[in-house]
Design an enzyme around this catalytic site. Sequence first.
Site, mmCIF file in Angstrom:
data_model
loop_
_atom_site.group_PDB
_atom_site.id
_atom_site.type_symbol
_atom_site.label_atom_id
_atom_site.label_comp_id
_atom_site.label_asym_id
_atom_site.label_seq_id
_atom_site.Cartn_x
_atom_site.Cartn_y
_atom_site.Cartn_z
ATOM 1 C CG ASP A 285 -2.045 1.163 1.088
ATOM 2 O OD1 ASP A 285 -1.971 1.882 -0.012
ATOM 3 O OD2 ASP A 285 -2.796 1.302 1.852
HETATM 4 C C1 BGC Z 1 -4.725 3.731 0.475
HETATM 5 C C2 BGC Z 1 -5.019 2.681 -0.427
HETATM 6 C C3 BGC Z 1 -5.027 3.122 -1.614
HETATM 7 C C4 BGC Z 1 -3.858 3.553 -1.953
HETATM 8 C C5 BGC Z 1 -3.688 3.831 -3.489
HETATM 9 C C6 BGC Z 1 -3.424 4.610 -0.027
HETATM 10 O O1 BGC Z 1 -3.076 5.546 0.634
HETATM 11 O O2 BGC Z 1 -4.046 3.275 1.939
HETATM 12 O O3 BGC Z 1 -6.351 2.072 0.106
HETATM 13 O O4 BGC Z 1 -5.424 1.896 -2.692
HETATM 14 O O5 BGC Z 1 -3.609 4.618 -1.401
HETATM 15 O O6 BGC Z 1 -4.180 5.080 -3.860
#
Ligand code: BGC
Length: 761
Positions: A285
């Site tokens: 993530d």
């Molecule tokens: C979030 C994710 C998301 C990713 C990409 C992160 O900050 O926790 O849920 O998919 O960003 O945008």
Amino acid sequence: MKRMQRLVMICMLLITVNAGAQTPEAKMKTFIDALMKKMTLDEKIGQLNLPGSGDIVTGQASNSDIGKKIKEGAVGGLFNIKSVEKIKAVQKVAVEESRLKIPLIFGMDVIHGYMTEFPIPLALSCTWDMNLIEQSARIAATEATADGINWTFSPMVDIARDARWGRIAEGSGEDPYIGSAVAKAMVKGYQGNDLKNTTSMMSCVKHYALYGAAESGRDYNTTDMSRLRMFNEYLPPYKAAVDAGAGSVMASFNEVDGIPATGNRFLMTDVLRKRWGFKGFVVTDYTGINEMIDHGMGDLQTVSALALKAGIHMDMVGEGFLTTLKKSLSEGKVTLKEIDNACRLILEAKYKLGLFDNPYKNCDESRVKTDIYTAANVKAARHIATESFVLFKNQGNILPLKKTGTIALIGPLANTKDNMPGTWSVATDFEKAVSVKEGLEKAVGNSAKILYAKGSNLMYDSVYEVNATMFGRGLNRDGRSDEALRNEALAIAAQSDVILAALGEASEMSGESSSRSDIRIPDAQRDLLKALIKTGKPVVLLLFAGRPMEIKWESENVPAILNVWFGGSEAGNAIADVVFGDVSPSGKLTTSFPQSVGQLPLYYAHKNTGRPLGEGKWFEKFRSNYLDVSNDALYPFGFGLSYTNFTYSDLLLSATNVKGNQTLKASVTVTNSGNREAKEVVQLYIRDMVGSVTRPVKELKGFQKINLKAGETKTVTFNITPEDLKFYNSDLVYDWEPGEFEIMIGSSSKDVRSKKVNWVK
Ligand code: BGC
């Protein structure tokens, strides 16, 4: 010689026949083996790199910084880049200007819709209708793939039991059973029957694992729990998504057992691959690898190696893999096999999506017009939103309203388009969203008069309001005094027959990095509500919420409360449909609303403890309870009213003694005893009375959403098998134990009838 020639010919024939008969798996392997033979180490590591969309401007993809990296083969995919033109241009760089012409994969947070936005996931789960949820994901996939996307970072299946955590909005609430059902429906909806189809997009189940159990509900905070709880209560939805065929998994930010998920081999390899047999790839993530430095796991090279060895294959944003893996390989800190394996899994994903056959499979610009925001999609969004609202209270049947007289519509959430789609609606066009004011006005036409006033700002604190209305979701803070705003509202209230108060959270008060320690309706709005109640006019609270809120005062003082969450693009129309009774509300909570924030974490499937509080009791000394509040939820899991009444009777079991793999039939009679057609979610709960480990007081094990005409009666039957009795014991073996079980059926976790059964092996 002739014999020799014949032998060679036969051998060649056999090889050709075999190749023709290759399984799809073997074909994929042959293709990827051949490709990987041509790849340099740098190109292999490049596939593991997932930068954000960065500086790409239409028409200049090739000259951008990212473009340069793509040409070098240092990028495996991009995410959150929007528009088919841009994606096509970038893909062109990859397949025309890079040495091996490997296509990119394009990801996005398509969380609850693409352009046509559906209710936030927490609300979607409150429909308890898996067909509708699957349909919402199917539409999202059709729209996103028409705009170039082929990979979504969804479903988010983190069980959450602490309403302070803002990301509770993105999941399906507190329960692993319904959470698993939703996970499965979403994966099916996104991926369709075959990932090669142009309308299919690969799903990425997240955030693996236990992200929703952050201590104190504070985002990104530490998580710590027993293996027993992990396996029985938190892991099932991730497993359900994997079983449904999710092509990828996203690691969570939090630590598990003292090791951040991103570097946690137990999670990524022992559970995900070995126990569950997951065959796809795992992405971090965001800067999950880099964040392990702050977690205290070492420098960038160390944590990148840790992640790869744990079972992470793609590095989002942080470029730890890109910048350190080669060095780690030369120092023997990672193996070529580990890099090859990660590269292979990413290439396989692209292969399964059909990108090697056609890198532009999602770049047909004509689909933008035919597939996105179609009338059918918008209609589905409106219908699904109506099914997600939960009616908490309806004293004196104030609702539904008649489309006559004068209606005062008051509140900072009444006349905003931006705040309707809800958190994580990155691809939508706010201008298209329907506000409550627009929805109501359209619904009444000339037959009733709608008067509107803002009544208050979102909150008194202007700094808090800035933080709570980010990403273009401003609420146009009104410079007038609080008194002036309130007086304007009271003036229109005085001219009206009924007051609709559109209050609660702004859309960015839930979602990522939006934890709250006070989960009441913000002060300025509560004061406004009190003033409206004082007028003596009937008041209906339209509650906007991205989480369970603390609304005890409201539950005692406001005659009618309809929880509308954030309903998506069609929120305003859907609210009008329910407010005026074209649709009777049928949503039921998948998350407990507390009486007080001090009760959190709160969930219905709790353990009994050795000192349980007596049924219906508030306080007993030396029992497990509080001095100042009862243990009950204000509105429990499974709860939601309708405009009609449902009467439950005749709980029947097909046997009271059951053996082995037999099926027990449990049925109940449900009658619509009111005077209008409506839907009801009938719920089955089971309690395992005695276990080798302690068992919850009840667990959801089935549900059926039925439609009943006024006066109609239906018998609802659940087939219960030993599968429904299984749990993980202290050796983490998944099995059932013989003994007594309580079978409960009802309209919520609090309102059940029950009978006992003895089940032997
Ligand atoms: C979030 C994710 C998301 C990713 C990409 C992160 O900050 O926790 O849920 O998919 O960003 O945008």
